[in-house]
Write a protein that holds these residues in place. Structure first.
Motif, PDB file in Angstrom:
ATOM      1  N   MET A  52       0.849  -1.179   0.000  1.00  0.00           N
ATOM      2  CA  MET A  52       0.000   0.000   0.000  1.00  0.00           C
ATOM      3  C   MET A  52       0.892   1.239   0.000  1.00  0.00           C
ATOM      4  O   MET A  52       1.842   1.329   0.763  1.00  0.00           O
ATOM      5  N   VAL A  53       0.569   2.181  -0.850  1.00  0.00           N
ATOM      6  CA  VAL A  53       1.318   3.432  -0.940  1.00  0.00           C
ATOM      7  C   VAL A  53       1.043   4.270   0.305  1.00  0.00           C
ATOM      8  O   VAL A  53      -0.110   4.467   0.691  1.00  0.00           O
ATOM      9  N   GLY A  54       2.096   4.751   0.940  1.00  0.00           N
ATOM     10  CA  GLY A  54       1.954   5.674   2.061  1.00  0.00           C
ATOM     11  C   GLY A  54       1.713   7.082   1.543  1.00  0.00           C
ATOM     12  O   GLY A  54       2.115   7.411   0.422  1.00  0.00           O
ATOM     13  N   ILE A  55       1.065   7.897   2.345  1.00  0.00           N
ATOM     14  CA  ILE A  55       0.777   9.280   1.943  1.00  0.00           C
ATOM     15  C   ILE A  55       1.233  10.214   3.057  1.00  0.00           C
ATOM     16  O   ILE A  55       0.846  10.058   4.216  1.00  0.00           O
ATOM     17  N   LEU A  56       2.060  11.184   2.672  1.00  0.00           N
ATOM     18  CA  LEU A  56       2.538  12.209   3.593  1.00  0.00           C
ATOM     19  C   LEU A  56       2.063  13.563   3.107  1.00  0.00           C
ATOM     20  O   LEU A  56       2.283  13.925   1.951  1.00  0.00           O
ATOM     21  N   LEU A  57       1.398  14.295   3.987  1.00  0.00           N
ATOM     22  CA  LEU A  57       0.972  15.663   3.679  1.00  0.00           C
ATOM     23  C   LEU A  57       1.999  16.617   4.281  1.00  0.00           C
ATOM     24  O   LEU A  57       2.256  16.570   5.484  1.00  0.00           O
ATOM     25  N   MET A  58       2.608  17.445   3.459  1.00  0.00           N
ATOM     26  CA  MET A  58       3.584  18.450   3.910  1.00  0.00           C
ATOM     27  C   MET A  58       2.977  19.803   3.580  1.00  0.00           C
ATOM     28  O   MET A  58       2.931  20.203   2.411  1.00  0.00           O
ATOM     29  N   THR A  59       2.496  20.493   4.604  1.00  0.00           N
ATOM     30  CA  THR A  59       1.756  21.722   4.369  1.00  0.00           C
ATOM     31  C   THR A  59       2.129  22.793   5.385  1.00  0.00           C
ATOM     32  O   THR A  59       2.762  22.517   6.396  1.00  0.00           O
ATOM     33  N   HIS A  60       1.690  23.993   5.097  1.00  0.00           N
ATOM     34  CA  HIS A  60       1.786  25.066   6.083  1.00  0.00           C
ATOM     35  C   HIS A  60       0.753  24.770   7.176  1.00  0.00           C
ATOM     36  O   HIS A  60      -0.360  24.333   6.885  1.00  0.00           O
ATOM     37  N   ALA A  61       1.162  24.984   8.429  1.00  0.00           N
ATOM     38  CA  ALA A  61       0.284  24.702   9.571  1.00  0.00           C
ATOM     39  C   ALA A  61      -0.963  25.574   9.519  1.00  0.00           C
ATOM     40  O   ALA A  61      -0.886  26.719   9.101  1.00  0.00           O
TER      41      ALA A  61
END
Length: 133
Positions: A1-10
């Motif tokens: 399963m592909v992992g998902i990382l969200l990298m965003t401004h808080a």
């Protein structure tokens, strides 16, 4: 399963995770967010992202989704991109994220394409000026 990382401004990443938990009625596995705060050390951000990618990758790769191309979160992730293992796309939206989650048992390339398709088809004008009688 592909992992998902969200990298965003808080606090955007955590808000997207909360929305996904609402839609799917529970926590979504192999989904994490790193919310970057103003003036956060770039080395620290990149280290956090590298550690999260290592946790999320079960061998199928990781999709990193950022909010703004050229922003600090995206710039930190671009250095971690590794074709076929870590892919980065910018411009997060709920349709994009929901599509990525739905298709993440497929290959990383397919997940990327489905996420982008979800973003494109999910942005529509809602027009209530025309009424059918």
């Amino acid at each position: 399963m592909v992992g998902i990382l969200l990298m965003t401004h808080a606090p955007l990443g955590q808000a997207f995770i909360a929305a996904c938990n609402h839609v799917f009625r529970g926590a979504t596995e192999r989904l994490e967010a790193i919310d970057v705060v103003a003036d956060q050390d770039l080395g620290e951000v990149q280290q956090l992202a590298s550690e999260a990618i290592a946790r999320l990758d079960e061998g199928d790769g990781v999709l990193v989704i950022t909010d703004i191309k050229g922003g600090t979160p995206a710039n930190c992730c671009n250095k971690l991109a590794d074709a076929g293992r870590v892919e980065v796309i910018a411009g997060i939206s709920m349709p994009m994220l929901l599509r990525a989650i739905t298709y993440r048992r497929d290959t990383l390339d397919v997940v990327v394409e489905m996420a982008l398709a979800g973003a494109q088809s999910g942005a529509v004008r809602v027009d209530n000026r025309i009424r059918v009688v």
